[in-house]
Design a protein around this motif. Structure first.
Motif, PDB file in Angstrom:
ATOM      1  N   TYR A  51       0.835  -1.207   0.000  1.00 46.83           N
ATOM      2  CA  TYR A  51       0.000   0.000   0.000  1.00 46.83           C
ATOM      3  C   TYR A  51       0.869   1.257   0.000  1.00 46.83           C
ATOM      4  CZ  TYR A  51      -3.387   3.494   1.566  1.00 46.83           C
ATOM      5  OH  TYR A  51      -4.163   4.612   1.651  1.00 46.83           O
ATOM      6  N   TYR A  52       1.823   1.318   0.904  1.00 45.80           N
ATOM      7  CA  TYR A  52       2.644   2.537   0.987  1.00 45.80           C
ATOM      8  C   TYR A  52       3.682   2.602  -0.131  1.00 45.80           C
ATOM      9  CZ  TYR A  52       0.246   3.814   5.191  1.00 45.80           C
ATOM     10  OH  TYR A  52      -0.752   4.188   6.069  1.00 45.80           O
ATOM     11  N   ALA A  53       4.050   1.459  -0.673  1.00 47.03           N
ATOM     12  CA  ALA A  53       4.918   1.469  -1.856  1.00 47.03           C
ATOM     13  C   ALA A  53       4.189   2.128  -3.017  1.00 47.03           C
ATOM     14  CB  ALA A  53       5.323   0.043  -2.223  1.00 47.03           C
ATOM     15  N   GLU A  54       2.891   1.852  -3.139  1.00 46.37           N
ATOM     16  CA  GLU A  54       2.108   2.466  -4.216  1.00 46.37           C
ATOM     17  C   GLU A  54       1.931   3.966  -3.976  1.00 46.37           C
ATOM     18  OE1 GLU A  54       0.407   2.316  -7.924  1.00 46.37           O
ATOM     19  OE2 GLU A  54       1.594   0.827  -6.843  1.00 46.37           O
ATOM     20  N   VAL A  55       1.740   4.348  -2.704  1.00 49.42           N
ATOM     21  CA  VAL A  55       1.657   5.779  -2.368  1.00 49.42           C
ATOM     22  C   VAL A  55       2.973   6.478  -2.717  1.00 49.42           C
ATOM     23  CG1 VAL A  55       1.415   7.455  -0.489  1.00 49.42           C
ATOM     24  CG2 VAL A  55      -0.065   5.431  -0.554  1.00 49.42           C
ATOM     25  N   LEU A  56       4.073   5.846  -2.354  1.00 48.54           N
ATOM     26  CA  LEU A  56       5.389   6.425  -2.627  1.00 48.54           C
ATOM     27  C   LEU A  56       5.643   6.518  -4.129  1.00 48.54           C
ATOM     28  CD1 LEU A  56       8.074   7.473  -1.443  1.00 48.54           C
ATOM     29  CD2 LEU A  56       8.917   5.109  -1.524  1.00 48.54           C
ATOM     30  N   ARG A  57       5.252   5.489  -4.866  1.00 47.31           N
ATOM     31  CA  ARG A  57       5.409   5.521  -6.321  1.00 47.31           C
ATOM     32  C   ARG A  57       4.643   6.714  -6.909  1.00 47.31           C
ATOM     33  NH1 ARG A  57       6.036   1.065  -9.741  1.00 47.31           N
ATOM     34  NH2 ARG A  57       5.179  -0.304  -8.133  1.00 47.31           N
ATOM     35  N   SER A  92       0.754   5.622 -11.004  1.00 49.31           N
ATOM     36  CA  SER A  92       0.217   4.471 -10.278  1.00 49.31           C
ATOM     37  C   SER A  92       0.018   3.338 -11.268  1.00 49.31           C
ATOM     38  CB  SER A  92      -1.117   4.806  -9.604  1.00 49.31           C
ATOM     39  OG  SER A  92      -2.165   4.815 -10.542  1.00 49.31           O
ATOM     40  N   GLU A  93       0.196   2.133 -10.778  1.00 50.36           N
ATOM     41  CA  GLU A  93       0.039   0.964 -11.650  1.00 50.36           C
ATOM     42  C   GLU A  93      -1.358   0.928 -12.260  1.00 50.36           C
ATOM     43  OE1 GLU A  93       1.508  -2.837 -11.157  1.00 50.36           O
ATOM     44  OE2 GLU A  93       3.449  -1.915 -11.523  1.00 50.36           O
ATOM     45  N   ALA A 103      12.361   2.304 -12.954  1.00 44.66           N
ATOM     46  CA  ALA A 103      12.885   0.941 -13.101  1.00 44.66           C
ATOM     47  C   ALA A 103      13.588   0.469 -11.833  1.00 44.66           C
ATOM     48  CB  ALA A 103      13.836   0.876 -14.296  1.00 44.66           C
ATOM     49  N   ASN A 104      14.204   1.406 -11.114  1.00 42.78           N
ATOM     50  CA  ASN A 104      14.936   1.036  -9.890  1.00 42.78           C
ATOM     51  C   ASN A 104      14.108   1.211  -8.629  1.00 42.78           C
ATOM     52  OD1 ASN A 104      17.186   0.483 -11.383  1.00 42.78           O
ATOM     53  ND2 ASN A 104      18.074   2.514 -11.148  1.00 42.78           N
ATOM     54  N   PHE A 105      12.807   1.465  -8.784  1.00 40.31           N
ATOM     55  CA  PHE A 105      11.960   1.731  -7.623  1.00 40.31           C
ATOM     56  C   PHE A 105      11.962   0.550  -6.663  1.00 40.31           C
ATOM     57  CE2 PHE A 105       7.578   1.878  -5.731  1.00 40.31           C
ATOM     58  CZ  PHE A 105       7.806   2.988  -4.937  1.00 40.31           C
ATOM     59  N   LEU A 106      12.361   0.816  -5.420  1.00 35.25           N
ATOM     60  CA  LEU A 106      12.422  -0.183  -4.347  1.00 35.25           C
ATOM     61  C   LEU A 106      13.259  -1.411  -4.724  1.00 35.25           C
ATOM     62  CD1 LEU A 106       8.796  -0.130  -2.862  1.00 35.25           C
ATOM     63  CD2 LEU A 106      10.781   1.192  -2.186  1.00 35.25           C
ATOM     64  N   GLN A 107      14.296  -1.194  -5.551  1.00 33.76           N
ATOM     65  CA  GLN A 107      15.148  -2.311  -5.957  1.00 33.76           C
ATOM     66  C   GLN A 107      15.944  -2.887  -4.785  1.00 33.76           C
ATOM     67  OE1 GLN A 107      16.155  -4.345  -8.762  1.00 33.76           O
ATOM     68  NE2 GLN A 107      14.010  -3.807  -9.068  1.00 33.76           N
ATOM     69  N   GLY A 108      16.304  -2.033  -3.837  1.00 30.15           N
ATOM     70  CA  GLY A 108      17.011  -2.533  -2.662  1.00 30.15           C
ATOM     71  C   GLY A 108      16.150  -3.519  -1.898  1.00 30.15           C
ATOM     72  N   TYR A 109      14.887  -3.128  -1.662  1.00 28.90           N
ATOM     73  CA  TYR A 109      13.953  -4.003  -0.940  1.00 28.90           C
ATOM     74  C   TYR A 109      13.723  -5.299  -1.710  1.00 28.90           C
ATOM     75  CZ  TYR A 109       9.593  -5.871   0.858  1.00 28.90           C
ATOM     76  OH  TYR A 109       8.644  -6.719   1.369  1.00 28.90           O
ATOM     77  N   GLN A 110      13.472  -5.194  -3.011  1.00 26.17           N
ATOM     78  CA  GLN A 110      13.211  -6.396  -3.813  1.00 26.17           C
ATOM     79  C   GLN A 110      14.419  -7.319  -3.833  1.00 26.17           C
ATOM     80  OE1 GLN A 110      10.382  -7.314  -4.830  1.00 26.17           O
ATOM     81  NE2 GLN A 110       9.217  -5.425  -4.586  1.00 26.17           N
TER      82      GLN A 110
END
Length: 677
Positions: A334-340, A347-348, A536-543
């Motif tokens: 949810y908050y990943a989508e808000v941050l995106r 938004s997706e 493309a690098n969005f939340l790549q560290g987490y993933q």
């Protein structure tokens, strides 16, 4: 006569799905096993001196009918199963394990193979022939050919039991997935959810003859709910339900099965002379030992973790604004989508109208045409196992039939979760012809809903390209021997073609050719395409940490660390703790539904996703240097794909790239190293 054994004239000798009676599978497989054993017996009884042709090639060519029938059965059991097929799988799996052991543990057959291996000069064989000889010999001795009769019997018992348990594991996950629904009756509970998702939930409720809205654990329903629902308690409920698949106090619980599978795999490894199951498996991998795998994962962990912690801290700040002082895993999407949305004004859900499934599939076909000269012609005269399946004739540059491609894109109760590529028939050459493959890709995307076609999220776009990359590996196969063809490569090399194709989804020049609104045909605005590329690098560290966690857990299970007294939940928490950025939720675990390692072929191999990312990032950087559809570069990559397992994968890669892969390419692409490094 048995529907699976009688000759039926079909285009391209395709599988006559509509003529198959499921009751015929068992007897057909029994017949095919008998035929294959007779073929093996002829090899053993041949009085001529053992040679490459009369022993190795003869063995390679045995069991073709069995391979096809069993492929049909297990693919249907994954994509269109029912109670009958699931029960039958528990009978057939041990039968096939026993058959495999009958061959591998046949002393007279191995004697002949060993003579050929010991006496044949490498210089007398082609590279592919030597590869087949080497692989055949190692398959036998690594799987018990040198064991005593007593130990051979133990190995048979282990193999049979594992065959039954892995099938049972997958069935339990599927049952728990299908049994859960989140049934909402109050419209206020839908707050935050996009109209399309609400409409899908209403249709799901109607299908079940219920009022209101129904959400399930199937991907197209579950993931959007976590992303958009404003009701935290409902996000928590559906998340916990997902994390308890195979882990509830019911008949589908997989905890005991995990202990049994892990213990049996360890027994098998020790019986064959290896310290752990991982040591056994990694003999035929680019990463040849547990230490190499762990060093690779931990090095990547150290590089990625600071980035991941920074990313999650941004999500925590957003959650605090909503009065949430401790963000949990069920809040992440949810908050990943808000941050995106905040970072990229993207938004997706708003992108979905620009990615109708048919349009995205055509784009994948167009990419294959530009890269490899392939074209795809839909055929309506080829039998299929479900009305939703489509079949394409794949044509090469000379417009000659090169393969069949089956596509199956929507979730059903009889289909397991996830996405995968498989084949019904493999590629190989006879003296007369080049037998072409029949390939399938299976996904779980949102269904069309009324006048609205199936619309994909951007992550689903990359999923389709991923599986299509696997399909291209199979389609372009061009080897003499089926066991070295297509995706029959080292497991940590097999993800290169799939992950390579995902890169095209982030290329602006390609995106503008197909990101078009399904109603107006309007191309997605340039600034939004720029934002897709930028994201493309969005939340790549987490993933990255998430994938590393799965890899570490897999290695822990398969390096003899699970003790009989360990609870699965505690074991899991201990071994992925260093990759976890959210508090553990009691009575949840991923292991009981971790089908990749307990049902699929990724045991001691889950690390291969990250390993192959190094290869795909480095490979695509080569394309970027020369142009993403550069014919010369594409031709080199096509050669790599076509050679399958006929050479060492590193040699194939060097032949394509001109050097070994450089890990920095992955770190740069993922934004996990600073620019001055």
């Amino acid at each position: 006569m048995n529907s699976l054994l009688k000759k039926i004239e079909t285009p391209f000798d395709s599988i006559p799905f509509e003529n198959i009676n499921q009751e015929d599978f068992k007897s057909a497989i029994e017949w095919a096993i008998k035929e294959s054993k007779e073929e093996i017996q002829k090899i053993i009884e041949n009085t001529e001196p053992p040679g490459f042709i009369n022993t190795i090639v003869a063995l390679e060519n045995s069991g073709k009918k069995l391979n096809i029938i069993s492929a049909v059965f297990f693919n249907l059991n994954s994509a269109e199963t029912n109670d009958y097929l699931q029960n039958l799988a528990q009978e057939i799996s041990p039968m096939l394990a026993e058959y495999s052991n009958d061959i591998i543990l046949n002393e007279k057959l191995f004697e002949k193979i060993k003579i050929v291996y010991d006496t044949t000069l490498k210089s007398k064989l082609t590279q592919e022939e030597y590869r087949l000889l080497d692989k055949t010999y190692k398959d036998f001795y690594k799987n018990g050919a040198l064991l005593s009769e007593e130990d051979k019997q133990k190995l048979r018992e282990i193999s049979n039991e594992l065959a039954t348990l892995t099938v049972k594991f997958g069935q339990n996950v599927l049952r728990d997935t299908n049994d859960y629904i989140l049934h909402l009756k109050n419209e206020k509970d839908l707050e935050g959810l996009p109209d399309l998702i609400i409409s899908m939930a209403r249709e799901e409720a109607k299908k079940r003859k219920l009022d209101g809205w129904v959400f399930t654990l199937h991907f197209p329903s579950y993931v959007p709910f976590l992303k958009y629902s404003k009701h935290r308690e409902l996000r928590e409920e559906i998340y916990i339900a997902s994390m308890q698949k195979g882990f509830k106090d019911n008949e589908n619980n997989n905890e005991k099965i995990i202990h049994q599978i892990v213990e049996l795999r360890q027994q098998k490894a020790e019986l064959l002379g290896y310290s752990t199951y991982a040591d056994l498996i990694l003999q035929e991998r680019m990463a040849s030992s547990p230490k190499i795998v762990l060093d690779f994962l931990l090095d990547l962990l150290n590089k990625a973790k600071p980035f991941a912690e920074k990313e999650v801290s941004e999500l925590k700040e957003l959650a605090v604004q909503d009065g949430i002082n401790e963000i949990m895993a069920y809040d992440h999407a949810y908050y990943a989508e808000v941050l995106r949305k905040n970072k990229y004004d993207l938004s997706e859900e708003e992108l979905k109208p620009y990615f109708p499934l048919k349009q995205v599939l055509k784009a994948a076909f167009d990419a294959a045409n530009k890269l490899y000269g392939l074209s795809f012609k839909k055929r309506n005269d080829i039998q299929k196992y479900h009305p939703e399946v489509d079949v394409y004739e794949v044509l090469n540059e000379e417009k000659k039939t090169y393969a069949l491609l089956y596509t199956d894109f929507f979730p059903r109760e009889g289909k397991r979760a996830g996405a995968w590529m498989t084949q019904y028939k493999g590629q190989y050459k006879t003296l007369q012809e080049n037998i072409r493959p029949h390939i399938s890709i299976v996904c779980n995307f949102s269904r069309p809903n009324g006048d609205i076609p199936s619309l994909l999220t951007f992550s689903e776009v990359t999923t389709l390209f991923h599986e299509f990359g696997h399909a291209l590996h199979g389609i372009l196969a061009n080897t003499t021997f089926e066991s070295l063809s297509g995706t029959n490569v080292y497991w940590d090399f097999v993800e290169l073609p799939s992950q390579f194709m995902e890169n095209f989804c982030y290329e602006k020049e390609f995106l503008v050719t197909f990101a078009k609104h399904f109603q107006t045909g309007e191309v997605l605005e340039e600034d939004k395409i720029d934002k897709i590329v930028a994201s493309a690098n969005f939340l790549q560290g987490y993933q990255t940490l998430r994938q590393i966690g799965f890899g570490l857990l897999d290695m822990a299970y398969h390096t003899n660390q699970l003790k009989p007294s360990d609870s699965i939940e505690d074991f899991e928490e201990k071994h992925i703790k260093k990759t976890q950025l959210y508090p553990h939720i009691k009575k949840t675990a991923i292991s009981p539904s971790f089908s990749h390692i307990f049902q699929g072929g990724y045991a001691a191999g889950y690390y291969s996703y990250k390993w192959a990312e190094v290869l795909d990032a480095d490979a695509f950087s080569f394309f970027k240097e020369n142009g993403i559809f550069d014919p010369e570069t594409a031709d080199k990559f096509k050669t790599l794909l076509s050679k399958g397992g006929t050479d060492d994968p590193m040699e194939l890669y060097i032949a394509f790239r001109g050097r070994r892969p450089q890990p920095e390419a992955l770190l740069k692409r993922a934004g996990l190293i600073t620019q001055d490094v």
